[in-house]
Write a protein that holds these residues in place. Structure first.
Motif, PDB file in Angstrom:
ATOM      1  N   ILE A  26      -3.825   0.821  -2.456  1.00  0.00           N
ATOM      2  CA  ILE A  26      -2.976   0.992  -3.330  1.00  0.00           C
ATOM      3  C   ILE A  26      -2.315  -0.236  -3.907  1.00  0.00           C
ATOM      4  O   ILE A  26      -2.157  -0.240  -5.261  1.00  0.00           O
ATOM      5  CB  ILE A  26      -1.767   1.895  -2.723  1.00  0.00           C
ATOM      6  CG1 ILE A  26      -2.416   3.198  -2.350  1.00  0.00           C
ATOM      7  CG2 ILE A  26      -0.570   1.823  -3.479  1.00  0.00           C
ATOM      8  CD1 ILE A  26      -1.363   3.934  -1.471  1.00  0.00           C
ATOM      9  N   PHE A  27      -2.066  -1.317  -2.883  1.00  0.00           N
ATOM     10  CA  PHE A  27      -1.508  -2.254  -3.416  1.00  0.00           C
ATOM     11  C   PHE A  27      -2.331  -3.276  -4.321  1.00  0.00           C
ATOM     12  O   PHE A  27      -2.053  -3.803  -5.331  1.00  0.00           O
ATOM     13  CB  PHE A  27      -1.071  -3.266  -2.272  1.00  0.00           C
ATOM     14  CG  PHE A  27       0.281  -2.783  -1.696  1.00  0.00           C
ATOM     15  CD1 PHE A  27       1.433  -3.184  -2.164  1.00  0.00           C
ATOM     16  CD2 PHE A  27       0.219  -2.178  -0.320  1.00  0.00           C
ATOM     17  CE1 PHE A  27       2.765  -2.746  -1.534  1.00  0.00           C
ATOM     18  CE2 PHE A  27       1.608  -1.760   0.275  1.00  0.00           C
ATOM     19  CZ  PHE A  27       2.765  -1.995  -0.237  1.00  0.00           C
ATOM     20  N   GLN A  28      -3.525  -3.201  -4.071  1.00  0.00           N
ATOM     21  CA  GLN A  28      -4.426  -4.044  -4.610  1.00  0.00           C
ATOM     22  C   GLN A  28      -4.596  -3.426  -6.388  1.00  0.00           C
ATOM     23  O   GLN A  28      -4.604  -4.014  -7.292  1.00  0.00           O
ATOM     24  CB  GLN A  28      -5.949  -3.568  -4.358  1.00  0.00           C
ATOM     25  CG  GLN A  28      -7.127  -4.368  -4.999  1.00  0.00           C
ATOM     26  CD  GLN A  28      -7.401  -5.867  -4.398  1.00  0.00           C
ATOM     27  OE1 GLN A  28      -7.093  -6.101  -3.230  1.00  0.00           O
ATOM     28  NE2 GLN A  28      -7.862  -6.824  -5.326  1.00  0.00           N
ATOM     29  N   ASN A  29      -4.571  -2.099  -6.355  1.00  0.00           N
ATOM     30  CA  ASN A  29      -4.595  -1.447  -7.883  1.00  0.00           C
ATOM     31  C   ASN A  29      -3.534  -1.589  -8.550  1.00  0.00           C
ATOM     32  O   ASN A  29      -3.320  -1.968  -9.822  1.00  0.00           O
ATOM     33  CB  ASN A  29      -4.807   0.115  -7.876  1.00  0.00           C
ATOM     34  CG  ASN A  29      -6.193   0.291  -7.216  1.00  0.00           C
ATOM     35  OD1 ASN A  29      -7.047  -0.515  -7.065  1.00  0.00           O
ATOM     36  ND2 ASN A  29      -6.564   1.472  -6.989  1.00  0.00           N
ATOM     37  N   LEU A  30      -2.252  -1.458  -7.868  1.00  0.00           N
ATOM     38  CA  LEU A  30      -0.854  -1.611  -8.495  1.00  0.00           C
ATOM     39  C   LEU A  30      -0.753  -3.143  -8.945  1.00  0.00           C
ATOM     40  O   LEU A  30      -0.254  -3.264 -10.025  1.00  0.00           O
ATOM     41  CB  LEU A  30       0.343  -1.304  -7.697  1.00  0.00           C
ATOM     42  CG  LEU A  30       0.263   0.274  -7.429  1.00  0.00           C
ATOM     43  CD1 LEU A  30       1.535   0.568  -6.528  1.00  0.00           C
ATOM     44  CD2 LEU A  30       0.168   1.027  -8.903  1.00  0.00           C
ATOM     45  N   LEU A  31      -0.836  -4.165  -7.882  1.00  0.00           N
ATOM     46  CA  LEU A  31      -0.807  -5.347  -8.357  1.00  0.00           C
ATOM     47  C   LEU A  31      -1.849  -5.948  -9.631  1.00  0.00           C
ATOM     48  O   LEU A  31      -1.443  -6.720 -10.367  1.00  0.00           O
ATOM     49  CB  LEU A  31      -1.038  -6.393  -7.127  1.00  0.00           C
ATOM     50  CG  LEU A  31       0.285  -6.320  -6.238  1.00  0.00           C
ATOM     51  CD1 LEU A  31      -0.232  -7.040  -4.968  1.00  0.00           C
ATOM     52  CD2 LEU A  31       1.457  -6.698  -6.842  1.00  0.00           C
TER      53      LEU A  31
END
Length: 674
Positions: free
Chosen positions: A566-571
């Protein structure tokens, strides 16, 4: 017909609910203290459903407000003082207009109503509320609530309704007892009232005399009455319809020695008055009647109430015969110990035949009429007789293919072995529930097949796609120098298309594996997850001159690998769509009020999106900025949404073009023990 295992938690919960209803029903029969019963019901409902709050709201005269008469969990001083509006913006008002239980999964997202403050001030999230009494004339509302997000089942809603039915029956019984005591007192006053007049009839002289009280009541000249007049003058005010029997009674009284008659007269005010006149005859030595003396008593009030009672009984009888619900009264038959239990029909209403298909049943036993009746129903009726506790249950009429919701309860009769059974046809509801269950099964099967198809399709496409990419690269190496500029451009388009296709297939594989290949949930420190993601994206941040600020993040319950994604995609998106300037990203967290969940927000100052597309961007292969020179397969946010849904949360975006975007998602907080 099979039944769930008794070890199933749902079955255990329903058994416990039935036990609680039985206990409350018995308590209602044993107590005359309504407020104590309301308090006991509130405690029992809240504890059984593991809720913090429960309330009994009494509808005040006028119907504009309900009064918090009893309850548990509320702040000190509210029970017995607080009132709630019954407008449509409150759950209580909406419930009073509803024919069935009102179930609220999340009050904060409820579209039917938004309050009242009694609930919102206590951080209530979920709950159930039902009417106490009938829909046409509700007494009030019984509600139970929790600060947790709960999806209450139909069985739990029916449990609350059963508790409300017990209160309704107790309230109705108390009202009837009050009315009965009042009527008995009034009838006693009417029948035991002092005589309004004393009279004497000289039979041999045919002269009738009375006191002034009688003269005033009859509207006669006191002088005539007190000095004497023929008896005919005394009975002149009596209407002809009542007069016909008076003279016969007087003649018989001269023989029997006792006179008694009820009749109407017009009093001195011109009003019709009912009286009862009683007298005794005196005889001479030869046995001839000499005189009759007696008294007249006003029984107008008694007659009026008797008429009201007859009219009320007639209305009840009309209601009994016209009600759409089937109703019958059955009585346990005295049978030898070795023979099975049986019940005889004592009374049925017209709707009984419509619901059961049985005719001419009064006086006959259930076993005679329905030999195939299941033994459990006899046991149910017998338990009502033995315990005095009402029972609610559903039964199937297999011969008619119909389902009935039944309510069996003890009724007053000549014996203690009588049971009233009220039943409603719920075939359509049961069929809807079964269709819904089948639909859910088909949807689950379809979803599984779609996931399998997505996985198989994306997996099987990998090999031909690698072949296409390999041959394109081979063409580029061998014949690239022989192609003109346009040919090389075409070849580059093909290579880019193959690369993009590979990225889309990889994304589809990840999307299809969210449920099937996820790891078990465990406590996850989001600070550590974010730190790993920042390490992976360090090169991209250096190239874009980007900056990330972050608050202290919580520990949540989840799949660390998927949360990292999730964090990978959003950042990665925040960097990709940062616009002309360097990306500035902020990650924050906030505990949701009254909920065991955290809200995590990832904000950027990038190009933003139009609010019109805030929902579409989470769909598979939907890229808002496609064709504007930005890379992306349109599946990253869809993967984020599916991962968060697996964690029982939700994700949303708030954004305006040119103003940046904030993606907010919820995750379950780790338990204290974790």
């Amino acid at each position: 017909m099979g039944s769930p295992s008794s070890t199933d938690p749902g079955v255990q919960a329903r058994i416990r609910q039935q036990e609680v209803i039985a206990e409350l029903g018995q308590r209602a029969l044993e107590t005359d203290d309504l407020d104590q019963l309301m308090h006991d019901v509130s405690v029992a409902v809240a504890e059984t459903l593991d809720n913090e709050y429960c309330e009994v709201l009494e509808r005040l005269p006028g119907g504009d407000e309900v009064f918090l008469r009893q309850g548990v969990g509320w702040r000190d001083g509210l029970v017995g003082t607080a009132t709630v509006s019954t407008d449509l913006d409150s759950q209580a008002g909406y419930t009073l207009l509803s024919e069935g239980p009102v179930i609220v999964d999340d009050l904060r997202e409820e579209g039917r109503f938004s309050g009242p403050e009694l609930l919102t001030n206590h951080d209530v999230v979920s709950g159930v509320s039902v009417i106490i009494g009938s829909v046409e004339e509700p007494w009030g509302v019984l509600g139970t609530h929790t600060t947790d997000h709960e999806e209450f089942t139909t069985h739990e809603a029916n449990f609350v309704q059963s508790a409300a039915n017990i209160l309704a029956a107790a309230i109705e019984r108390a009202n009837k007892e009050d009315q009965l005591r009042e009527r008995e007192a009034q009838l006693s006053v009417a029948t035991d009232a002092a005589s309004i007049g004393l009279w004497l009839w000289d039979v041999q002289e045919n002269v009738f005399t009375a006191d002034e009280f009688l003269a005033e009541a009859y509207g006669m000249d006191p002088e005539i009455v007190t000095t004497g007049a023929p008896i005919e003058a005394f009975f002149e005010p009596v209407p002809e319809t009542d007069e016909d029997g008076i003279w016969d009674r007087l003649d018989r009284a001269l023989e029997t020695g006792v006179f008694s008659a009820e009749y109407r007269i017009e009093n001195g005010d011109g009003d019709v008055m009912w009286v009862v006149s009683r007298g005794e005859v005196e005889y001479d030595a030869s046995g001839d009647p000499v005189r009759m003396h007696g008294a007249v008593t006003d029984i107008t009030e008694r007659k009026r109430r008797e008429q009201q009672l007859r009219e009320r009984e007639a209305r009840y009888r009309d209601l009994f015969t016209s009600m759409s619900e089937g109703y019958c009264v059955i009585e346990r038959v005295d049978t030898p110990p070795a023979e099975p239990i049986d019940f005889r029909y004592i009374e049925v209403n017209p709707a009984f035949e419509e619901h059961t298909g049985l005719t001419d049943v009064v006086g006959k036993t259930i076993r005679d009429l329905v030999p195939e009746e299941r033994e459990e129903w006899f046991e149910t009726y017998d338990s009502v007789v033995e315990t005095g506790n009402p029972v609610r249950f559903e039964r199937e009429l297999t011969t008619q293919g119909r389902f009935l919701e039944c309510y069996a309860f003890p009724v007053g009769g000549e014996t203690d072995a009588q049971v009233g059974v009220l039943f409603t046809d719920v075939t359509k509801r049961v069929e809807r529930e079964r269709r819904l269950e089948k639909l859910v099964e088909r949807l689950e099967t379809s979803n599984d097949r779609l996931e399998q198809f997505a996985y198989a399709a994306s997996h099987d496409l990998q090999e031909p796609l690698r072949m296409v990419s390999s041959y394109l690269q081979l063409v580029e190496r061998r014949y690239g120098d022989e192609l003109d500029a346009e040919g090389r451009e075409f070849l580059q388009f093909a290579v880019d298309g193959a690369d993009r296709m590979r990225e889309m297939i990889d994304g589809l594989l990840k999307y299809s594996r969210v449920e099937t290949e996820g790891d078990p949930f465990e406590p996850v420190d989001l600070n550590a997850v974010l730190e790993d993601v920042l390490d992976d994206l360090q090169l991209r941040f250096e190239e874009s001159n980007g900056e990330v600020t972050t608050e202290n993040l919580p520990t949540v319950e989840g799949d660390s690998g998927q949360l990292r994604q999730i964090f990978q995609n959003l950042l990665d998106n925040a960097i990709e769509y940062s616009g002309d300037g360097p990306p500035r990203i902020h990650v924050s967290a906030e505990r949701r009020s009254g909920d065991d969940a955290w809200e995590i927000s990832v904000s950027d100052d990038g190009i933003g999106i139009d609010s019109e597309y805030s929902d579409q961007i989470f769909d598979v292969f939907q890229s808002y900025h496609e064709g504007e020179g930005y890379n992306g397969t349109g599946i990253g946010l869809a993967i984020c949404e599916r991962i968060i849904e697996r964690h029982g949360g939700e994700i949303r975006v708030t954004s305006e073009p040119g103003e940046g975007s904030t993606f907010t998602f919820t995750l379950p907080a780790a338990s204290d023990s974790d």
